[in-house]
Design a protein around this motif. Structure first.
Motif, mmCIF file in Angstrom:
data_model
loop_
_atom_site.group_PDB
_atom_site.id
_atom_site.type_symbol
_atom_site.label_atom_id
_atom_site.label_comp_id
_atom_site.label_asym_id
_atom_site.label_seq_id
_atom_site.Cartn_x
_atom_site.Cartn_y
_atom_site.Cartn_z
ATOM 1 N N SER A 157 42.944 47.744 46.210
ATOM 2 C CA SER A 157 41.619 47.133 46.418
ATOM 3 C C SER A 157 40.566 47.647 45.123
ATOM 4 O O SER A 157 40.634 48.789 44.660
ATOM 5 C CB SER A 157 41.116 47.383 47.898
ATOM 6 N N ASP A 158 39.645 46.576 45.083
ATOM 7 C CA ASP A 158 38.729 47.000 44.081
ATOM 8 C C ASP A 158 39.391 47.206 42.755
ATOM 9 O O ASP A 158 38.857 47.947 42.134
ATOM 10 C CB ASP A 158 37.899 47.991 44.399
ATOM 11 N N VAL A 159 40.468 46.239 42.388
ATOM 12 C CA VAL A 159 40.629 46.433 40.982
ATOM 13 C C VAL A 159 41.141 45.232 40.187
ATOM 14 O O VAL A 159 40.907 44.149 40.810
ATOM 15 C CB VAL A 159 42.389 47.057 41.237
ATOM 16 N N THR A 160 41.472 45.356 39.054
ATOM 17 C CA THR A 160 41.767 44.062 38.192
ATOM 18 C C THR A 160 43.156 44.281 37.727
ATOM 19 O O THR A 160 43.536 45.294 37.055
ATOM 20 C CB THR A 160 40.610 43.777 37.071
ATOM 21 N N LEU A 161 44.205 43.322 37.617
ATOM 22 C CA LEU A 161 45.478 43.531 37.151
ATOM 23 C C LEU A 161 45.706 42.525 36.000
ATOM 24 O O LEU A 161 45.226 41.258 35.841
ATOM 25 C CB LEU A 161 46.580 43.274 38.233
ATOM 26 N N SER A 162 45.998 42.959 34.949
ATOM 27 C CA SER A 162 46.044 42.102 33.385
ATOM 28 C C SER A 162 47.047 42.356 32.744
ATOM 29 O O SER A 162 47.802 43.377 32.717
ATOM 30 C CB SER A 162 44.651 42.737 32.722
ATOM 31 N N TRP A 163 47.603 41.191 31.934
ATOM 32 C CA TRP A 163 48.404 41.147 30.756
ATOM 33 C C TRP A 163 47.814 41.253 29.561
ATOM 34 O O TRP A 163 47.064 40.546 29.409
ATOM 35 C CB TRP A 163 49.539 40.015 31.163
ATOM 36 N N TYR A 164 48.459 42.105 28.852
ATOM 37 C CA TYR A 164 47.758 42.183 27.324
ATOM 38 C C TYR A 164 48.787 42.007 26.262
ATOM 39 O O TYR A 164 49.842 42.300 26.388
ATOM 40 C CB TYR A 164 47.149 43.594 27.122
ATOM 41 N N LYS A 165 48.617 41.142 25.132
ATOM 42 C CA LYS A 165 49.362 41.113 24.075
ATOM 43 C C LYS A 165 48.615 41.865 22.940
ATOM 44 O O LYS A 165 47.698 41.357 22.332
ATOM 45 C CB LYS A 165 49.745 39.663 23.666
ATOM 46 N N GLY A 166 49.211 43.046 22.757
ATOM 47 C CA GLY A 166 48.563 44.078 21.738
ATOM 48 C C GLY A 166 47.152 44.406 22.572
ATOM 49 O O GLY A 166 47.113 45.067 23.762
ATOM 50 N N THR A 167 46.256 44.255 22.059
ATOM 51 C CA THR A 167 44.728 44.486 22.522
ATOM 52 C C THR A 167 43.994 43.097 23.143
ATOM 53 O O THR A 167 43.159 43.342 23.638
ATOM 54 C CB THR A 167 44.050 45.146 21.457
ATOM 55 N N SER A 168 44.943 42.155 22.987
ATOM 56 C CA SER A 168 44.210 40.569 23.319
ATOM 57 C C SER A 168 44.588 40.422 24.878
ATOM 58 O O SER A 168 45.874 40.386 25.320
ATOM 59 C CB SER A 168 44.839 39.606 22.450
ATOM 60 N N LEU A 169 43.548 40.209 25.649
ATOM 61 C CA LEU A 169 43.866 39.901 27.090
ATOM 62 C C LEU A 169 44.582 38.453 27.259
ATOM 63 O O LEU A 169 43.798 37.294 26.774
ATOM 64 C CB LEU A 169 42.566 39.738 27.894
ATOM 65 N N LEU A 170 45.492 38.331 28.085
ATOM 66 C CA LEU A 170 46.218 37.048 28.060
ATOM 67 C C LEU A 170 46.268 36.373 29.564
ATOM 68 O O LEU A 170 45.526 35.387 29.471
ATOM 69 C CB LEU A 170 47.702 37.221 28.111
ATOM 70 N N SER A 171 45.607 37.372 30.594
ATOM 71 C CA SER A 171 45.650 36.943 31.961
ATOM 72 C C SER A 171 45.062 38.343 32.964
ATOM 73 O O SER A 171 45.470 39.113 32.344
ATOM 74 C CB SER A 171 46.754 36.135 32.560
ATOM 75 N N SER A 172 44.499 37.678 33.981
ATOM 76 C CA SER A 172 44.008 38.743 34.805
ATOM 77 C C SER A 172 43.853 38.160 36.240
ATOM 78 O O SER A 172 43.674 37.124 36.454
ATOM 79 C CB SER A 172 42.848 39.489 34.288
ATOM 80 N N ILE A 173 43.800 39.099 37.221
ATOM 81 C CA ILE A 173 43.320 38.895 38.825
ATOM 82 C C ILE A 173 42.960 39.861 39.210
ATOM 83 O O ILE A 173 43.280 41.064 38.778
ATOM 84 C CB ILE A 173 44.710 38.422 39.348
ATOM 85 N N SER A 174 41.827 39.671 40.251
ATOM 86 C CA SER A 174 41.078 40.732 40.711
ATOM 87 C C SER A 174 41.059 40.604 42.161
ATOM 88 O O SER A 174 41.197 39.452 42.595
ATOM 89 C CB SER A 174 39.537 40.621 39.953
ATOM 90 N N VAL A 175 41.027 41.665 42.864
ATOM 91 C CA VAL A 175 40.802 41.772 44.282
ATOM 92 C C VAL A 175 39.384 42.691 44.486
ATOM 93 O O VAL A 175 39.238 43.773 43.776
ATOM 94 C CB VAL A 175 42.023 42.205 44.906
ATOM 95 N N SER A 176 38.731 42.338 45.612
ATOM 96 C CA SER A 176 37.542 43.095 45.892
ATOM 97 C C SER A 176 37.778 44.406 47.008
ATOM 98 O O SER A 176 38.596 45.441 46.550
ATOM 99 C CB SER A 176 36.371 42.330 46.504
ATOM 100 N N ASP A 177 37.417 44.327 48.053
ATOM 101 C CA ASP A 177 37.455 45.393 49.053
ATOM 102 C C ASP A 177 38.560 45.125 49.935
ATOM 103 O O ASP A 177 38.912 46.187 50.861
ATOM 104 C CB ASP A 177 36.232 45.601 49.784
ATOM 105 N N LEU A 178 39.411 44.252 49.796
ATOM 106 C CA LEU A 178 40.647 44.076 50.640
ATOM 107 C C LEU A 178 41.967 44.949 49.982
ATOM 108 O O LEU A 178 42.072 44.659 48.928
ATOM 109 C CB LEU A 178 41.103 42.655 50.868
ATOM 110 N N SER A 179 42.655 45.606 50.912
ATOM 111 C CA SER A 179 43.815 46.125 50.466
ATOM 112 C C SER A 179 45.037 45.185 50.381
ATOM 113 O O SER A 179 45.550 44.875 51.569
ATOM 114 C CB SER A 179 43.992 47.283 51.233
#
Length: 268
Positions: A157-179
């Motif tokens: 909960s309260d996290v962001t999950l992201s894919w990076y190519k090198g230091t460049s952000l490719l995609s991400s998904i976030s969740v707030s207070d839900l587990s």
């Protein structure tokens, strides 16, 4: 009735004159750590008053008055609360999620009252993201030049999950207070020499797993051998057990045939 209304109005006016409120100050802390909320004072006098309250109900937890410190019995803060006598700074040790919330500080100096609020968020330790192959893509083709991989985490909960190519952000998904559990796909070419990584982060910490493209297979028939996932291991175990069972069945059948043959020879 009139006297009650006048009394309440006077209370409101007095609070407006002496009560000076500030914006909430955000504080982030990791579960199991400590945090300190500072009053900004350097030397509290004997006629000064300091009071700390917590939560939406503004439960009183501790105060300094007439130079004496009073701690109020509360199960959330028992053996965790420390109050500095000279400054009024409040420290909470070994915190857990139940210590998240708004802390209100009231200061009365020379009959002038000021209020500060601190919004504290306690974060749980982050798990390390898992990267594995999406074997469902194998049904599309027996031979592919690219591969779909998933980065996954459980019960966050309260996290962001992201894919990076090198230091460049490719995609991400976030969740707030839900587990919940999160998964984020990425398509990569087998011959790709770029460095990819999956990162899980919150405002105060992060965990990263790097993708080794050399472990990807060129054919779907070999996919299960390239990723150390529970599903792949289970399939290998089941396959091995089926092989052992088949060999055992053949051995039993041969022994039965030989036994029947010996019995027939004896009867003749």
């Amino acid at each position: 009735m009139i006297h009650a209304v006048l009394f309440c109005s006077c209370c409101f006016l007095l609070d407006g004159v002496f009560g000076v409120e500030t914006d909430e100050i955000d504080v982030s802390v990791m579960e199991g750590d400590s945090f300190t909320l500072r009053t900004g004072l350097t030397d509290i006098q004997s006629d000064d008053e300091i009071e700390w309250r917590f939560g939406s109900s503004r439960t009183r937890i501790t105060r300094i008055a007439a130079g004496n410190i009073t701690k109020y019995d509360d199960e959330y803060f028992r053996d965790r609360l420390q109050l500095e006598r000279q400054t009024g700074d409040l420290t909470i040790t070994n915190v857990s999620n139940e210590h998240s919330g708004v802390y209100q500080l009231s200061i009365i100096i020379n009959n002038k009252k000021s209020i500060k609020r601190f919004s504290v968020t306690v974060y749980a330790p982050l798990p390390v993201p898992d990267i594995f192959s999406d074997n469902s893509q194998c049904s599309l083709s027996g031979e592919r030049s690219s591969r779909i991989v998933l980065c996954s985490v459980l019960n966050v909960s309260d996290v962001t999950l992201s894919w990076y190519k090198g230091t460049s952000l490719l995609s991400s998904i976030s969740v707030s207070d839900l587990s919940i559990s999160l998964s984020l796909p990425l398509e990569v070419e087998y011959q790709d020499n770029n460095k990819y990584s999956c990162m899980l982060n919150n405002p105060i910490s992060k965990q990263t797993t790097h993708l080794d493209i050399t472990q990807l297979c060129h054919t779907c028939s070999d996919c299960d051998l390239c990723f150390d996932t529970p599903e792949a291991v289970m399939r290998l175990v089941v396959t091995a057990l089926m092989g052992v069972a088949a060999v055992a069945a053949v051995v039993l059948l041969v022994n039965d045939i030989r036994r029947v043959g010996r019995t027939h020879t004896i009867k003749q």
